[in-house]
Design a protein around this motif. Structure first.
Motif, PDB file in Angstrom:
ATOM      1  N   LYS A  33       0.861  -1.182   0.000  1.00 51.10           N
ATOM      2  CA  LYS A  33       0.000   0.000   0.000  1.00 51.10           C
ATOM      3  C   LYS A  33       0.898   1.234   0.000  1.00 51.10           C
ATOM      4  N   ALA A  34       0.925   1.908  -1.118  1.00 53.06           N
ATOM      5  CA  ALA A  34       1.800   3.067  -1.281  1.00 53.06           C
ATOM      6  C   ALA A  34       1.142   4.308  -0.690  1.00 53.06           C
ATOM      7  N   ASP A  35       1.846   4.941   0.256  1.00 50.62           N
ATOM      8  CA  ASP A  35       1.383   6.222   0.788  1.00 50.62           C
ATOM      9  C   ASP A  35       2.564   6.978   1.386  1.00 50.62           C
ATOM     10  N   ALA A  36       2.308   8.145   1.937  1.00 43.93           N
ATOM     11  CA  ALA A  36       3.368   9.018   2.446  1.00 43.93           C
ATOM     12  C   ALA A  36       4.061   8.450   3.682  1.00 43.93           C
ATOM     13  N   ASN A  37       3.476   7.448   4.324  1.00 45.55           N
ATOM     14  CA  ASN A  37       4.065   6.866   5.530  1.00 45.55           C
ATOM     15  C   ASN A  37       4.960   5.666   5.242  1.00 45.55           C
ATOM     16  N   ASN A  38       5.129   5.292   3.982  1.00 45.25           N
ATOM     17  CA  ASN A  38       5.994   4.157   3.651  1.00 45.25           C
ATOM     18  C   ASN A  38       7.410   4.409   4.157  1.00 45.25           C
ATOM     19  N   VAL A  39       8.046   3.325   4.617  1.00 48.58           N
ATOM     20  CA  VAL A  39       9.408   3.450   5.134  1.00 48.58           C
ATOM     21  C   VAL A  39      10.239   2.251   4.686  1.00 48.58           C
ATOM     22  N   LEU A  40      11.493   2.530   4.355  1.00 43.31           N
ATOM     23  CA  LEU A  40      12.483   1.494   4.075  1.00 43.31           C
ATOM     24  C   LEU A  40      13.438   1.480   5.254  1.00 43.31           C
ATOM     25  N   ASN A  88       8.306  -7.528   4.218  1.00 45.61           N
ATOM     26  CA  ASN A  88       7.457  -6.483   3.647  1.00 45.61           C
ATOM     27  C   ASN A  88       6.153  -6.513   4.429  1.00 45.61           C
ATOM     28  N   THR A  89       5.918  -5.472   5.239  1.00 42.80           N
ATOM     29  CA  THR A  89       4.732  -5.441   6.093  1.00 42.80           C
ATOM     30  C   THR A  89       3.572  -4.687   5.458  1.00 42.80           C
ATOM     31  N   GLY A  90       3.719  -4.316   4.217  1.00 40.12           N
ATOM     32  CA  GLY A  90       2.667  -3.553   3.540  1.00 40.12           C
ATOM     33  C   GLY A  90       3.070  -2.110   3.369  1.00 40.12           C
ATOM     34  N   ASP A  91       3.341  -1.433   4.497  1.00 33.64           N
ATOM     35  CA  ASP A  91       3.777  -0.040   4.412  1.00 33.64           C
ATOM     36  C   ASP A  91       5.262   0.114   4.710  1.00 33.64           C
ATOM     37  N   PRO A 100      24.085 -14.940  13.989  1.00 32.45           N
ATOM     38  CA  PRO A 100      23.553 -16.166  14.591  1.00 32.45           C
ATOM     39  C   PRO A 100      23.297 -16.070  16.088  1.00 32.45           C
ATOM     40  N   CYS A 101      24.000 -15.194  16.792  1.00 28.42           N
ATOM     41  CA  CYS A 101      23.835 -15.111  18.244  1.00 28.42           C
ATOM     42  C   CYS A 101      22.686 -14.198  18.655  1.00 28.42           C
ATOM     43  N   TYR A 102      22.035 -13.570  17.705  1.00 24.27           N
ATOM     44  CA  TYR A 102      21.002 -12.592  18.030  1.00 24.27           C
ATOM     45  C   TYR A 102      19.759 -13.295  18.552  1.00 24.27           C
ATOM     46  N   ALA A 103      19.211 -12.804  19.627  1.00 28.62           N
ATOM     47  CA  ALA A 103      18.038 -13.424  20.248  1.00 28.62           C
ATOM     48  C   ALA A 103      16.800 -13.229  19.380  1.00 28.62           C
ATOM     49  N   GLN A 104      15.906 -14.203  19.382  1.00 27.55           N
ATOM     50  CA  GLN A 104      14.697 -14.126  18.565  1.00 27.55           C
ATOM     51  C   GLN A 104      13.834 -12.930  18.948  1.00 27.55           C
ATOM     52  N   ASN A 105      13.786 -12.580  20.246  1.00 24.76           N
ATOM     53  CA  ASN A 105      12.951 -11.437  20.624  1.00 24.76           C
ATOM     54  C   ASN A 105      13.482 -10.142  20.017  1.00 24.76           C
ATOM     55  N   ALA A 106      14.800 -10.052  19.805  1.00 26.87           N
ATOM     56  CA  ALA A 106      15.356  -8.874  19.138  1.00 26.87           C
ATOM     57  C   ALA A 106      14.931  -8.841  17.681  1.00 26.87           C
ATOM     58  N   VAL A 107      14.889 -10.006  17.042  1.00 23.74           N
ATOM     59  CA  VAL A 107      14.425 -10.083  15.656  1.00 23.74           C
ATOM     60  C   VAL A 107      12.966  -9.657  15.579  1.00 23.74           C
ATOM     61  N   ASP A 108      12.153 -10.110  16.513  1.00 25.71           N
ATOM     62  CA  ASP A 108      10.748  -9.713  16.538  1.00 25.71           C
ATOM     63  C   ASP A 108      10.608  -8.206  16.715  1.00 25.71           C
ATOM     64  N   ARG A 109      11.474  -7.596  17.539  1.00 23.94           N
ATOM     65  CA  ARG A 109      11.414  -6.141  17.719  1.00 23.94           C
ATOM     66  C   ARG A 109      11.736  -5.431  16.413  1.00 23.94           C
ATOM     67  N   ILE A 110      12.702  -5.956  15.652  1.00 27.30           N
ATOM     68  CA  ILE A 110      13.035  -5.342  14.365  1.00 27.30           C
ATOM     69  C   ILE A 110      11.839  -5.453  13.429  1.00 27.30           C
ATOM     70  N   ARG A 111      11.206  -6.616  13.393  1.00 24.16           N
ATOM     71  CA  ARG A 111      10.053  -6.807  12.514  1.00 24.16           C
ATOM     72  C   ARG A 111       8.898  -5.891  12.894  1.00 24.16           C
ATOM     73  N   ASN A 112       8.821  -5.498  14.162  1.00 20.19           N
ATOM     74  CA  ASN A 112       7.756  -4.611  14.619  1.00 20.19           C
ATOM     75  C   ASN A 112       8.174  -3.150  14.573  1.00 20.19           C
ATOM     76  N   PHE A 113       9.176  -2.842  13.777  1.00 16.88           N
ATOM     77  CA  PHE A 113       9.693  -1.475  13.693  1.00 16.88           C
ATOM     78  C   PHE A 113       8.598  -0.469  13.386  1.00 16.88           C
ATOM     79  N   SER A 114       7.708  -0.811  12.468  1.00 15.86           N
ATOM     80  CA  SER A 114       6.707   0.159  12.023  1.00 15.86           C
ATOM     81  C   SER A 114       5.747   0.563  13.139  1.00 15.86           C
ATOM     82  N   THR A 115       5.709  -0.194  14.235  1.00 14.75           N
ATOM     83  CA  THR A 115       4.856   0.187  15.358  1.00 14.75           C
ATOM     84  C   THR A 115       5.517   1.246  16.226  1.00 14.75           C
TER      85      THR A 115
END
Length: 153
Positions: A33-40, A88-91, A100-115
């Motif tokens: 969904k393309a809009d002004a809030n898109n982020v890379l 790709n979360t849509g926006d 490899p040593c990175y904790a899964q909860n840190a990966v989840d935090r990265i994936r939730n960046f848009s929040t």
């Protein structure tokens, strides 16, 4: 004596061949969904990020993966460990390297960046010692006025 010299030359030549390998990759991404809030978002560990704006709609990524290892075994290990994760979360398009040593909860935090739940990428508390060197060097073409969040060491 001649056989020993040939053997030494072969070992040195083999070591030079394994010393460094560089690969090129290209990928394109579109926002669902393309809009002004898109982020890379790009989270890199070792390497550069070069960004160019253009008048298109897609994110075009080229990157170079360089690995220097002292043996084929270490090189094969590096190939398994040095990978990009792309979400790709849509926006948001989120591209990041996770050691490899990175904790899964840190990966989840990265994936939730848009929040807005993360201020950046944190590579602290990682006792990973890969015994090889690598870099990921990015050249990204992005739509003009796209929001960017870039991080590299």
């Amino acid at each position: 004596m001649k056989n020993i010299l040939i053997l030494i030359c072969l070992i040195v030549f083999n070591t030079l061949l394994l010393a460094q390998k560089i690969e090129q990759f290209q990928e394109e991404f579109s926002f669902e969904k393309a809009d002004a809030n898109n982020v890379l978002v790009i989270g890199n560990m070792f390497g550069t990020i070069k960004v160019e704006a253009y008048d298109g709609e897609k994110v075009m990524m080229e990157y170079q993966r360089s690995i220097t290892a002292k043996s084929d075994q270490l090189y094969q290990k590096a190939l398994k460990e040095i990978k990009l994760n792309i979400t790709n979360t849509g926006d948001s398009i989120i591209i990041y390297f996770v050691p490899p040593c990175y904790a899964q909860n840190a990966v989840d935090r990265i994936r939730n960046f848009s929040t807005g739940s993360i201020n950046g990428f944190c590579w602290n508390n990682c006792n990973w010692n890969p015994r090889y060197k690598f870099s990921l060097n990015f050249t990204i073409k992005v739509p003009r006025n796209l929001n960017l969040f870039l991080s590299t060491i």
